[in-house]
Enzyme design. Sequence first.
Site, PDB file in Angstrom:
ATOM      1  N   CYS A   1      -8.669  -6.470  -3.555  1.00 25.04           N
ATOM      2  CA  CYS A   1      -9.184  -7.233  -2.413  1.00 25.04           C
ATOM      3  C   CYS A   1      -9.357  -8.678  -2.855  1.00 25.04           C
ATOM      4  O   CYS A   1     -10.293  -8.976  -3.622  1.00 25.04           O
ATOM      5  CB  CYS A   1     -10.519  -6.646  -1.945  1.00 25.04           C
ATOM      6  SG  CYS A   1     -11.243  -7.551  -0.561  1.00 25.04           S
ATOM      7  N   GLY A   2      -8.492  -9.557  -2.398  1.00 19.51           N
ATOM      8  CA  GLY A   2      -8.521 -10.941  -2.878  1.00 19.51           C
ATOM      9  C   GLY A   2      -9.773 -11.686  -2.464  1.00 19.51           C
ATOM     10  O   GLY A   2     -10.441 -12.310  -3.306  1.00 19.51           O
TER      11      GLY A   2
ATOM     12  N   CYS B   1      -7.071 -12.099   4.617  1.00 20.81           N
ATOM     13  CA  CYS B   1      -6.746 -11.056   3.633  1.00 20.81           C
ATOM     14  C   CYS B   1      -6.169 -11.766   2.409  1.00 20.81           C
ATOM     15  O   CYS B   1      -5.058 -12.313   2.481  1.00 20.81           O
ATOM     16  CB  CYS B   1      -5.748 -10.075   4.223  1.00 20.81           C
ATOM     17  SG  CYS B   1      -5.222  -8.777   3.084  1.00 20.81           S
ATOM     18  N   GLY B   2      -6.913 -11.796   1.333  1.00 21.81           N
ATOM     19  CA  GLY B   2      -6.497 -12.556   0.148  1.00 21.81           C
ATOM     20  C   GLY B   2      -5.255 -11.976  -0.519  1.00 21.81           C
ATOM     21  O   GLY B   2      -4.294 -12.702  -0.818  1.00 21.81           O
ATOM     22  N   THR B   3      -5.239 -10.658  -0.712  1.00 24.60           N
ATOM     23  CA  THR B   3      -4.049 -10.040  -1.316  1.00 24.60           C
ATOM     24  C   THR B   3      -2.860 -10.182  -0.376  1.00 24.60           C
ATOM     25  O   THR B   3      -1.731 -10.371  -0.816  1.00 24.60           O
ATOM     26  CB  THR B   3      -4.288  -8.543  -1.598  1.00 24.60           C
ATOM     27  OG1 THR B   3      -4.790  -7.911  -0.404  1.00 24.60           O
ATOM     28  CG2 THR B   3      -5.250  -8.353  -2.757  1.00 24.60           C
ATOM     29  N   GLY B   4      -3.150 -10.147   0.940  1.00 24.03           N
ATOM     30  CA  GLY B   4      -2.082 -10.307   1.923  1.00 24.03           C
ATOM     31  C   GLY B   4      -1.473 -11.697   1.875  1.00 24.03           C
ATOM     32  O   GLY B   4      -0.249 -11.863   1.970  1.00 24.03           O
TER      33      GLY B   4
ATOM     34  N   GLU C   1      -5.192  -5.134   8.773  1.00 28.20           N
ATOM     35  CA  GLU C   1      -5.461  -4.532   7.468  1.00 28.20           C
ATOM     36  C   GLU C   1      -5.505  -3.006   7.513  1.00 28.20           C
ATOM     37  O   GLU C   1      -6.078  -2.421   8.450  1.00 28.20           O
ATOM     38  CB  GLU C   1      -6.812  -5.020   6.916  1.00 28.20           C
ATOM     39  CG  GLU C   1      -6.754  -6.396   6.306  1.00 28.20           C
ATOM     40  CD  GLU C   1      -7.897  -6.647   5.347  1.00 28.20           C
ATOM     41  OE1 GLU C   1      -8.327  -5.697   4.672  1.00 28.20           O
ATOM     42  OE2 GLU C   1      -8.372  -7.796   5.305  1.00 28.20           O
ATOM     43  N   ARG C   2      -4.936  -2.403   6.500  1.00 26.12           N
ATOM     44  CA  ARG C   2      -5.086  -0.949   6.301  1.00 26.12           C
ATOM     45  C   ARG C   2      -6.581  -0.634   6.229  1.00 26.12           C
ATOM     46  O   ARG C   2      -7.301  -1.260   5.464  1.00 26.12           O
ATOM     47  CB  ARG C   2      -4.409  -0.544   5.008  1.00 26.12           C
ATOM     48  CG  ARG C   2      -4.612   0.901   4.614  1.00 26.12           C
ATOM     49  CD  ARG C   2      -3.905   1.267   3.342  1.00 26.12           C
ATOM     50  NE  ARG C   2      -4.395   0.562   2.161  1.00 26.12           N
ATOM     51  CZ  ARG C   2      -4.003   0.876   0.919  1.00 26.12           C
ATOM     52  NH1 ARG C   2      -3.100   1.826   0.715  1.00 26.12           N
ATOM     53  NH2 ARG C   2      -4.485   0.203  -0.128  1.00 26.12           N
TER      54      ARG C   2
ATOM     55  N   ASN D   1      -1.000  -2.432   4.496  1.00 26.35           N
ATOM     56  CA  ASN D   1      -1.513  -3.629   5.178  1.00 26.35           C
ATOM     57  C   ASN D   1      -0.313  -4.315   5.839  1.00 26.35           C
ATOM     58  O   ASN D   1       0.769  -4.373   5.239  1.00 26.35           O
ATOM     59  CB  ASN D   1      -2.156  -4.584   4.162  1.00 26.35           C
ATOM     60  CG  ASN D   1      -3.361  -3.943   3.489  1.00 26.35           C
ATOM     61  OD1 ASN D   1      -4.417  -3.784   4.089  1.00 26.35           O
ATOM     62  ND2 ASN D   1      -3.192  -3.550   2.226  1.00 26.35           N
TER      63      ASN D   1
ATOM     64  N   ASN E   1      -2.302  -3.449  -4.056  1.00 20.91           N
ATOM     65  CA  ASN E   1      -2.376  -2.734  -2.773  1.00 20.91           C
ATOM     66  C   ASN E   1      -1.137  -3.125  -1.961  1.00 20.91           C
ATOM     67  O   ASN E   1      -0.551  -4.171  -2.174  1.00 20.91           O
ATOM     68  CB  ASN E   1      -3.684  -3.057  -2.039  1.00 20.91           C
ATOM     69  CG  ASN E   1      -3.827  -4.554  -1.741  1.00 20.91           C
ATOM     70  OD1 ASN E   1      -3.117  -5.398  -2.266  1.00 20.91           O
ATOM     71  ND2 ASN E   1      -4.763  -4.885  -0.870  1.00 20.91           N
TER      72      ASN E   1
ATOM     73  N   ASN F   1     -13.644 -12.873   6.123  1.00 22.02           N
ATOM     74  CA  ASN F   1     -13.386 -11.469   5.712  1.00 22.02           C
ATOM     75  C   ASN F   1     -14.626 -11.017   4.958  1.00 22.02           C
ATOM     76  O   ASN F   1     -14.827 -11.343   3.803  1.00 22.02           O
ATOM     77  CB  ASN F   1     -12.142 -11.445   4.835  1.00 22.02           C
ATOM     78  CG  ASN F   1     -11.691 -10.048   4.462  1.00 22.02           C
ATOM     79  OD1 ASN F   1     -11.064  -9.908   3.416  1.00 22.02           O
ATOM     80  ND2 ASN F   1     -11.963  -9.034   5.267  1.00 22.02           N
TER      81      ASN F   1
ATOM     82  N   HIS G   1       1.653  -4.152   0.974  1.00 20.76           N
ATOM     83  CA  HIS G   1       1.759  -5.106   2.096  1.00 20.76           C
ATOM     84  C   HIS G   1       3.166  -5.080   2.678  1.00 20.76           C
ATOM     85  O   HIS G   1       4.142  -5.157   1.923  1.00 20.76           O
ATOM     86  CB  HIS G   1       1.437  -6.522   1.620  1.00 20.76           C
ATOM     87  CG  HIS G   1       0.038  -6.661   1.095  1.00 20.76           C
ATOM     88  ND1 HIS G   1      -1.044  -6.969   1.896  1.00 20.76           N
ATOM     89  CD2 HIS G   1      -0.460  -6.471  -0.157  1.00 20.76           C
ATOM     90  CE1 HIS G   1      -2.142  -6.990   1.166  1.00 20.76           C
ATOM     91  NE2 HIS G   1      -1.826  -6.673  -0.080  1.00 20.76           N
TER      92      HIS G   1
END
Length: 283
Positions: free
Chosen positions: A68-69, A220-223, A211-212, A193, A160, A6, A162
Amino acid sequence: MHGLGNQYIFINCFDVKLEEKELSLLAVEVSDIYTGIGSDGLILMGPSDVADLQMRIFNKDGSEAKNCGNGLRCVAKYAYDYNLISKKVMTIETLGGIVQATVHPDDAGSVLLVTVDMGKPRFQAEQIPVTGVSQEGPIVGEKIEVDSENHEMTVVSMGNPHAIFFVDDIEDAPLMTLGPKVEKHERFPESVNVEFVQQVSGDELHFRVWERGSGVTQACGTGACAAVVASVLNGLSNKGEEVQVHLAGGDLYITWDERDHVWMKGPAETICEGTYYRKNQRK
Ligand SMILES: N[C@H](CCC[C@H](N)C(=O)O)C(=O)O
């Protein structure tokens, strides 16, 4: 730099002053693989009044996100490698809140592994935001209609938004069909996302993401954090236990602890550094 593929373009705004009105267009420009550099978006690092430094993140479509993770791990690595911050433990301000990152230099002093305390997940509909939710508290098993078909989702914010869908086989996940339709679904006023998860066992899951603002990415870290929270909420993983998340680009290790904080551990790598000439400056 990238976290599990990413990839973002990073600008050190301790040295460079950028025009606010230019940022969205700059993100679109540098992300273009044909006429720019090619990335999933643009990340700016700069001074903060409330943390050791600030991170802003723009998707490849120019939209600004609140967290953003993978970007956070890269920012922590950059800050340590380039001596912006002399500490191994640092706080980073994002639009989605302040997080704490810890870099783990190897014997040669290179930072390849970073741990981030991502803080607490958010569950209230207005915090996501998402509309038309009938239930109070964490949004689990929420039906969403797409092209006259009903799908069940779990909805979590890590700063953010998900929307997580559990599937039997990750290889069959409707990433390219359901992904973009849920991303822009009317029930998500700020888009969302979209993640697909196949649970392998209590401490292991497969994960793919649309991802959005960037479409399919390698990770996707936050995902991944939201997916583990969703797994616990659905009774498939346990709070306080580390979960290995297999993303397309590699593995992240996520724990939602007993204090409600989500911890993410994973790699960060520098690909290259250099000078970017804006289109209107090219010779
Ligand atoms: N597309 C996301 C931002 C990037 C998140 C992702 N790359 C990560 O590592 O968390 C959004 O619009 O909220």
